[in-house]
Enzyme design. Structure first.
Site, PDB file in Angstrom:
ATOM      1  N   SER A  87       0.842  -1.205   0.000  1.00 26.03           N
ATOM      2  CA  SER A  87       0.000   0.000   0.000  1.00 26.03           C
ATOM      3  C   SER A  87       0.873   1.250   0.000  1.00 26.03           C
ATOM      4  CB  SER A  87      -0.933   0.008   1.213  1.00 26.03           C
ATOM      5  OG  SER A  87      -0.198  -0.107   2.420  1.00 26.03           O
TER       6      SER A  87
ATOM      7  N   ASN B  84      -2.020  -2.937  12.944  1.00 21.73           N
ATOM      8  CA  ASN B  84      -3.476  -2.781  12.894  1.00 21.73           C
ATOM      9  C   ASN B  84      -3.954  -1.551  13.666  1.00 21.73           C
ATOM     10  OD1 ASN B  84      -3.239  -5.108  11.485  1.00 21.73           O
ATOM     11  ND2 ASN B  84      -4.146  -6.436  13.036  1.00 21.73           N
TER      12      ASN B  84
ATOM     13  N   THR C 207     -38.784  26.034 -12.037  1.00 16.39           N
ATOM     14  CA  THR C 207     -39.068  24.648 -11.650  1.00 16.39           C
ATOM     15  C   THR C 207     -39.183  23.908 -12.975  1.00 16.39           C
ATOM     16  OG1 THR C 207     -41.461  24.907 -11.666  1.00 16.39           O
ATOM     17  CG2 THR C 207     -40.354  25.365  -9.573  1.00 16.39           C
ATOM     18  N   HIS C 208     -38.718  22.677 -13.003  1.00 16.31           N
ATOM     19  CA  HIS C 208     -38.660  21.907 -14.257  1.00 16.31           C
ATOM     20  C   HIS C 208     -37.817  22.634 -15.305  1.00 16.31           C
ATOM     21  CE1 HIS C 208     -42.163  19.617 -12.645  1.00 16.31           C
ATOM     22  NE2 HIS C 208     -42.506  20.820 -12.191  1.00 16.31           N
TER      23      HIS C 208
ATOM     24  N   SER D 272     -11.296  26.161 -27.684  1.00 18.43           N
ATOM     25  CA  SER D 272     -11.416  24.948 -28.486  1.00 18.43           C
ATOM     26  C   SER D 272     -10.221  24.867 -29.412  1.00 18.43           C
ATOM     27  CB  SER D 272     -12.701  25.007 -29.306  1.00 18.43           C
ATOM     28  OG  SER D 272     -12.597  24.203 -30.463  1.00 18.43           O
TER      29      SER D 272
ATOM     30  N   LYS E 169     -14.801  29.697 -29.496  1.00 15.79           N
ATOM     31  CA  LYS E 169     -15.316  29.030 -28.298  1.00 15.79           C
ATOM     32  C   LYS E 169     -14.686  29.486 -26.996  1.00 15.79           C
ATOM     33  CE  LYS E 169     -17.327  25.424 -28.058  1.00 15.79           C
ATOM     34  NZ  LYS E 169     -18.599  24.863 -27.740  1.00 15.79           N
TER      35      LYS E 169
ATOM     36  N   ASN F   9     -15.216  27.716 -23.294  1.00 12.16           N
ATOM     37  CA  ASN F   9     -15.935  26.613 -22.651  1.00 12.16           C
ATOM     38  C   ASN F   9     -15.793  26.642 -21.123  1.00 12.16           C
ATOM     39  OD1 ASN F   9     -16.728  25.522 -25.128  1.00 12.16           O
ATOM     40  ND2 ASN F   9     -14.813  24.383 -25.329  1.00 12.16           N
TER      41      ASN F   9
ATOM     42  N   GLU G 259     -17.655  21.993 -15.697  1.00  3.77           N
ATOM     43  CA  GLU G 259     -18.020  20.654 -16.166  1.00  3.77           C
ATOM     44  C   GLU G 259     -17.213  19.581 -15.438  1.00  3.77           C
ATOM     45  OE1 GLU G 259     -18.445  20.595 -20.705  1.00  3.77           O
ATOM     46  OE2 GLU G 259     -17.423  22.473 -20.301  1.00  3.77           O
TER      47      GLU G 259
ATOM     48  N   TYR H  71      -9.145  -7.100  12.083  1.00  3.05           N
ATOM     49  CA  TYR H  71      -8.500  -6.551  10.893  1.00  3.05           C
ATOM     50  C   TYR H  71      -8.470  -7.590   9.779  1.00  3.05           C
ATOM     51  CZ  TYR H  71      -5.178  -4.589   7.621  1.00  3.05           C
ATOM     52  OH  TYR H  71      -4.606  -4.116   6.475  1.00  3.05           O
TER      53      TYR H  71
ATOM     54  N   GLN I 269      -6.975  -2.468   3.663  1.00  2.00           N
ATOM     55  CA  GLN I 269      -5.927  -1.648   3.060  1.00  2.00           C
ATOM     56  C   GLN I 269      -6.493  -0.870   1.860  1.00  2.00           C
ATOM     57  OE1 GLN I 269      -1.755  -2.976   2.910  1.00  2.00           O
ATOM     58  NE2 GLN I 269      -2.065  -3.238   0.709  1.00  2.00           N
TER      59      GLN I 269
ATOM     60  N   LYS J 122      -7.666   3.280   1.612  1.00  2.00           N
ATOM     61  CA  LYS J 122      -6.906   4.507   1.390  1.00  2.00           C
ATOM     62  C   LYS J 122      -7.289   5.216   0.087  1.00  2.00           C
ATOM     63  CE  LYS J 122      -4.100   3.082   4.764  1.00  2.00           C
ATOM     64  NZ  LYS J 122      -4.802   1.771   4.791  1.00  2.00           N
TER      65      LYS J 122
HETATM   66  N1  ARG Z   1      -0.940  -1.436   5.078  1.00  4.81           N
HETATM   67  C1  ARG Z   1      -1.907  -1.976   5.965  1.00  4.81           C
HETATM   68  C2  ARG Z   1      -3.237  -1.260   5.775  1.00  4.81           C
HETATM   69  O1  ARG Z   1      -3.251  -0.227   5.205  1.00  4.81           O
HETATM   70  C3  ARG Z   1      -1.475  -1.807   7.369  1.00  4.81           C
HETATM   71  C4  ARG Z   1      -2.013  -2.836   8.309  1.00  4.81           C
HETATM   72  C5  ARG Z   1      -1.473  -4.169   7.969  1.00  4.81           C
HETATM   73  N2  ARG Z   1      -1.713  -5.097   8.988  1.00  4.81           N
HETATM   74  C6  ARG Z   1      -1.535  -6.400   8.800  1.00  4.81           C
HETATM   75  N3  ARG Z   1      -1.760  -7.166   9.782  1.00  4.81           N
HETATM   76  N4  ARG Z   1      -1.161  -6.859   7.659  1.00  4.81           N
HETATM   77  O2  ARG Z   1      -4.282  -1.732   6.174  1.00  4.81           O
END
Ligand code: ARG
Length: 477
Positions: free
Chosen positions: A31, A118, A163-164, A285, A291, A293, A298, A325, A330, A333
């Protein structure tokens, strides 16, 4: 930290394993590319943990000093771009810990006493969510202030209310703008709620069951600026509600910005011409020289879909997970970071567009004269003279049809024209269809009459001031 291509000899779990991971497994399991942005929170969490262990007599003061100094140096090196991460380290927690051990040796190896990744990752992510939701409140407040300024400085401007997407009744442009102020006010409430949801510390829950060491969770939580500790160690490591709450706040905020941007797109067409976006917030454009834009409006509208997807993504990730956990988590994120980034950037873009656009008051006023928007007031006048409202509606409907056929507006009719339609109509009908008076008559609380909108502006100012105070009461860590 390690050279690219280097397959690390040892992992933190190398005691149990006879083989080191292959490159693909490293990359798939990592990660680090996402969570490296948690480095400051990770360092802060580790420092608080080490200090707490020192105060509890679990670590010597020399070890604590070496750990704190080492972590601060690592943070400085990351910030100065002197330290590169390698996915072989899997995540930011192991990258920083590994680097600490390389720098200070055995003391670094003691940092992970009474802790697991964890509770570590849950702590880091909560700190991060607190920091970013607070930052979003700052950005949302800035946009609210701009909307409020526009409402105050254009108080006399009348525009069609729809409205509408059909002309319905005339309103003050300020009234229309303030509707968005209140949406953003609710968005700020949601951000504050998400901030509060993140404001409990999981640290000390260790892997899931707590720890055998005599730790002081409240001391670590207090050092990190958390309001409380999470009461249950299993919930502490498996709860990602705070991330859902933050993404939800962003998703709803994006839906609101998207609606506002849709209006900017519409209003900046030649057909409407209510506003002219600044060149800095428009694009041209590649083929059509004429143009201009509204790309940024958007894009905000388009990016709302991303934030909604982020919310669904994390909801689905979490829905089948047993306690406590699981590595699936993971995957929290990317949606969390993406929603926060998307909403932050969009708040900046919308602020940029609104604070620089030209408001074409005459175009709005002219549009407000069309569309027979005084028809309700004429029917109300008849009703006030004793004509049953359904009949009044019918009479005015026929009058509108006639006007449409003869190319006239209600405002073009004289007292005799009205009298010809109904014995109950006379000179007052001329006032009844005056667009400025149509606006002024809507004096019910929350209505569009200028004195009510002035009241609303005062109320909005007070709401904004309260949310500025919230920022002062929740200082950035
Ligand atoms: N990179 C992991 C996460 O974002 C950290 C926790 C990992 N824990 C484990 N027991 N593998 O969740």
């Amino acid at each position: 930290m390690a050279d690219a291509g280097d397959t690390r000899e040892r992992t933190p779990w190398s005691g149990r394993f006879e083989r080191t991971p292959e490159r693909f497994q490293q990359r798939f399991g990592a990660s680090l590319p996402m969570d490296k942005r948690l480095y400051a929170e990770d360092v802060a969490g580790s420092i608080a943990h080490a200090r707490m262990l020192g105060a509890q007599g679990v670590l010597s003061s020399e070890d604590v000093e070496a750990i704190v100094g080492g972590l601060e140096a690592i943070r400085d090196d990351i910030e100065a771009g002197r330290l590169e991460f390698d996915v072989a380290d899997e995540d930011v927690h192991m990258a920083i810990e590994g680097e600490l051990v390389r720098r200070i040796g055995d003391a670094g190896k003691r940092l992970h006493t009474a802790r697991s990744r964890n509770d570590q990752v849950a702590t880091d992510t909560r700190l991060y969510a607190k920091r970013r939701t607070r930052e979003l409140v700052t950005l949302a407040n800035r946009l609210r202030a701009t909307i409020l300024e526009l409402a105050e400085s254009h108080l006399g401007v009348v525009m069609p209310g729809y409205t509408h997407l059909q002309k319905a009744q005339p309103v003050l442009f300020s009234h229309h703008l303030l509707a968005y102020f209140w949406m953003l006010t609710r968005d700020v409430r949601r951000l504050q709620a998400a901030h509060a949801a993140a404001d409990a510390c999981p640290l000390g829950s260790a892997a899931l069951a707590g720890t055998t060491f005599p730790i002081d969770r409240r001391a670590a939580a207090a050092e990190l600026g958390f309001a409380s500790v999470v009461p249950n160690s299993m919930d502490a490591v498996s709860d990602r509600d705070f991330a859902l709450d933050a993404i939800y706040a962003c998703a709803v905020g994006m839906v609101h910005l998207s609606r506002l941007c849709e209006e900017l797109v519409l209003w900046s067409t030649e057909e409407f011409g209510f506003v002219t976006l600044d060149d800095a917030w428009s694009t041209g454009s590649s083929i059509m020289p004429q143009k201009k834009n509204p790309d940024f409006a958007e894009l905000v509208r388009g990016k709302a879909g991303r934030a909604i997807g982020d919310l669904v993504s994390l909801l689905v990730t979490l829905k089948g997970l047993p306690l406590a956990y699981n590595k699936d988590m993971q995957e929290d994120k990317e949606p969390l970071f993406d929603a926060l980034d998307t909403y932050a950037d969009s708040l900046v873009a919308v602020h940029g567009m609104l604070s620089t656009m030209r408001v074409n008051e005459e175009r709005m006023a002219a549009a407000a004269q069309g569309g027979f928007m005084a028809a309700t007031d004429l029917a109300d006048l008849l009703a006030s003279k004793g004509v049953p409202f359904r009949e009044a509606h019918e009479i005015v409907g026929r009058l509108v049809l006639e006007c449409e056929r003869s190319g006239r507006r209600l405002q073009d009719l004289g007292p005799e024209d009205f009298a010809a339609v109904s014995p109950h109509l006379g000179p007052e009908a001329v006032d009844a269809v005056d667009i400025a008076l149509v606006v002024a008559r809507r004096r019910s609380e929350g209505g569009t009459a200028p004195e009510r909108v002035r009241e609303q502006i005062a109320e909005a100012g007070a709401a904004l001031a309260a949310d500025e105070r919230w920022l002062a009461e929740h200082p950035a860590a």
